[in-house]
Design a protein around this motif. Sequence first.
Motif, mmCIF file in Angstrom:
data_model
loop_
_atom_site.group_PDB
_atom_site.id
_atom_site.type_symbol
_atom_site.label_atom_id
_atom_site.label_comp_id
_atom_site.label_asym_id
_atom_site.label_seq_id
_atom_site.Cartn_x
_atom_site.Cartn_y
_atom_site.Cartn_z
ATOM 1 N N PRO A 142 4.042 5.585 5.755
ATOM 2 C CA PRO A 142 4.677 5.683 4.442
ATOM 3 C C PRO A 142 6.152 6.087 4.512
ATOM 4 O O PRO A 142 6.981 5.560 3.753
ATOM 5 N N ALA A 143 6.493 7.000 5.411
ATOM 6 C CA ALA A 143 7.899 7.394 5.550
ATOM 7 C C ALA A 143 8.749 6.205 5.975
ATOM 8 O O ALA A 143 9.863 6.007 5.464
ATOM 9 N N LYS A 144 8.244 5.406 6.901
ATOM 10 C CA LYS A 144 9.002 4.228 7.329
ATOM 11 C C LYS A 144 9.135 3.216 6.195
ATOM 12 O O LYS A 144 10.177 2.559 6.054
ATOM 13 N N ASN A 173 10.696 -1.901 8.658
ATOM 14 C CA ASN A 173 9.368 -1.344 8.402
ATOM 15 C C ASN A 173 8.420 -1.785 9.513
ATOM 16 O O ASN A 173 7.541 -2.625 9.323
ATOM 17 N N GLU A 174 8.615 -1.196 10.672
ATOM 18 C CA GLU A 174 7.866 -1.593 11.872
ATOM 19 C C GLU A 174 7.330 -0.363 12.577
ATOM 20 O O GLU A 174 8.053 0.629 12.750
ATOM 21 N N LEU A 175 6.069 -0.420 12.983
ATOM 22 C CA LEU A 175 5.447 0.633 13.764
ATOM 23 C C LEU A 175 4.903 0.038 15.051
ATOM 24 O O LEU A 175 4.801 -1.176 15.188
ATOM 25 N N ARG A 176 4.566 0.898 15.980
ATOM 26 C CA ARG A 176 4.033 0.434 17.263
ATOM 27 C C ARG A 176 2.506 0.491 17.227
ATOM 28 O O ARG A 176 1.919 1.502 16.828
ATOM 29 N N ALA A 177 1.864 -0.593 17.657
ATOM 30 C CA ALA A 177 0.403 -0.664 17.678
ATOM 31 C C ALA A 177 -0.177 0.483 18.513
ATOM 32 O O ALA A 177 0.403 0.851 19.543
ATOM 33 N N VAL A 214 2.154 0.239 5.922
ATOM 34 C CA VAL A 214 1.283 0.573 4.796
ATOM 35 C C VAL A 214 0.771 -0.697 4.116
ATOM 36 O O VAL A 214 1.325 -1.792 4.285
ATOM 37 N N SER A 215 -0.265 -0.526 3.345
ATOM 38 C CA SER A 215 -0.833 -1.623 2.570
ATOM 39 C C SER A 215 0.157 -2.087 1.508
ATOM 40 O O SER A 215 1.096 -1.367 1.133
ATOM 41 N N ALA A 216 -0.075 -3.285 0.989
ATOM 42 C CA ALA A 216 0.812 -3.830 -0.038
ATOM 43 C C ALA A 216 0.820 -2.958 -1.279
ATOM 44 O O ALA A 216 1.871 -2.746 -1.915
ATOM 45 N N ALA A 217 -0.341 -2.420 -1.654
ATOM 46 C CA ALA A 217 -0.414 -1.577 -2.852
ATOM 47 C C ALA A 217 0.395 -0.303 -2.672
ATOM 48 O O ALA A 217 1.128 0.118 -3.581
ATOM 49 N N LEU A 218 0.265 0.343 -1.504
ATOM 50 C CA LEU A 218 1.036 1.563 -1.273
ATOM 51 C C LEU A 218 2.519 1.240 -1.139
ATOM 52 O O LEU A 218 3.374 2.019 -1.595
ATOM 53 N N GLN A 219 2.864 0.114 -0.552
ATOM 54 C CA GLN A 219 4.265 -0.297 -0.453
ATOM 55 C C GLN A 219 4.893 -0.386 -1.835
ATOM 56 O O GLN A 219 6.005 0.126 -2.069
ATOM 57 N N GLN A 220 4.194 -1.002 -2.771
ATOM 58 C CA GLN A 220 4.719 -1.122 -4.134
ATOM 59 C C GLN A 220 4.875 0.247 -4.778
ATOM 60 O O GLN A 220 5.881 0.521 -5.445
#
Length: 293
Positions: A249-251, A262-266, A271-277
Amino acid sequence: MLDLSGVWIPLVTPFDGGRVDLPALRRLVATLATGGIAGYVVCGSTGEAALLSEAEQRQVLQAVMAERAGLPVLMGVAGSAPAAVRDELLQWAECGVQGFLVPPPLYVKPPQAGVIDFFSMLADASPLPVVLYDIPSRTGTRIQRETALALAAHERITGLKDCGGCAADTQALIDDGRLQVLAGDDVNIFATLCAGGAGSISASAHLHPRLFVRLREQLLAGDLPAARRLWQALLPWIDAAFAEPNPAPAKAALAAQGLLKNELRAPMRPVSAALQQRIEGLVADLGRLAAAG
């Protein structure tokens, strides 16, 4: 001795195409430095440190040291074998950091006497202050109240990042006065500060850190009504910042501000699309709050 008072940022690690995005990291550090923060934590859990190689951790630290604007830096150091953690700590001590943030041994779940032995060995070896990191959700081991009080007698163990979840223990350690207690669970920032805590290490404070700094200043000044209003305004973002695994979420919030990708390492994922919005709306809301002063 290092003063831990204030709002500390446990830095995210930006990525671009799978690699550490050092230009974005330098921009982020320089931007956050203008927000009145106390300092930075590098390569903590928010920084996805467990997914970085030693060489990448060194690159991250060097980038932060170059842009920190004189602010202190705590290096996250974690592991299971005491001797290996000690050697790593001594290695990072040569890189100009001001101290270390260290959790109990990972995965092995030692007894509390073993926790005392672990931290005492590290503090004996360290030339710099050690901050205890009580994060049982990640390590499987709590730093119990009696353990923290015993470790507080060591001259180089100076603080505690408190994610233990026990308000009575938090208050007891604050009242004891030997350790500077920092809120580590962001939802407890207000309560910890009201109880007399020194500050916070707050992933959510990546977004408009000056608001978190203002909250602490209002409480120190005794302006409880203003602090309550600000805290209520911050709570929706703090809730969103941990609605899915940190630091996604911070990213997402930082990406919405154009500060990084908005990239993380596997195996971490955005975040999900809903949380992104939801986050994008909160970024706008807090932007207006910050602009209003």
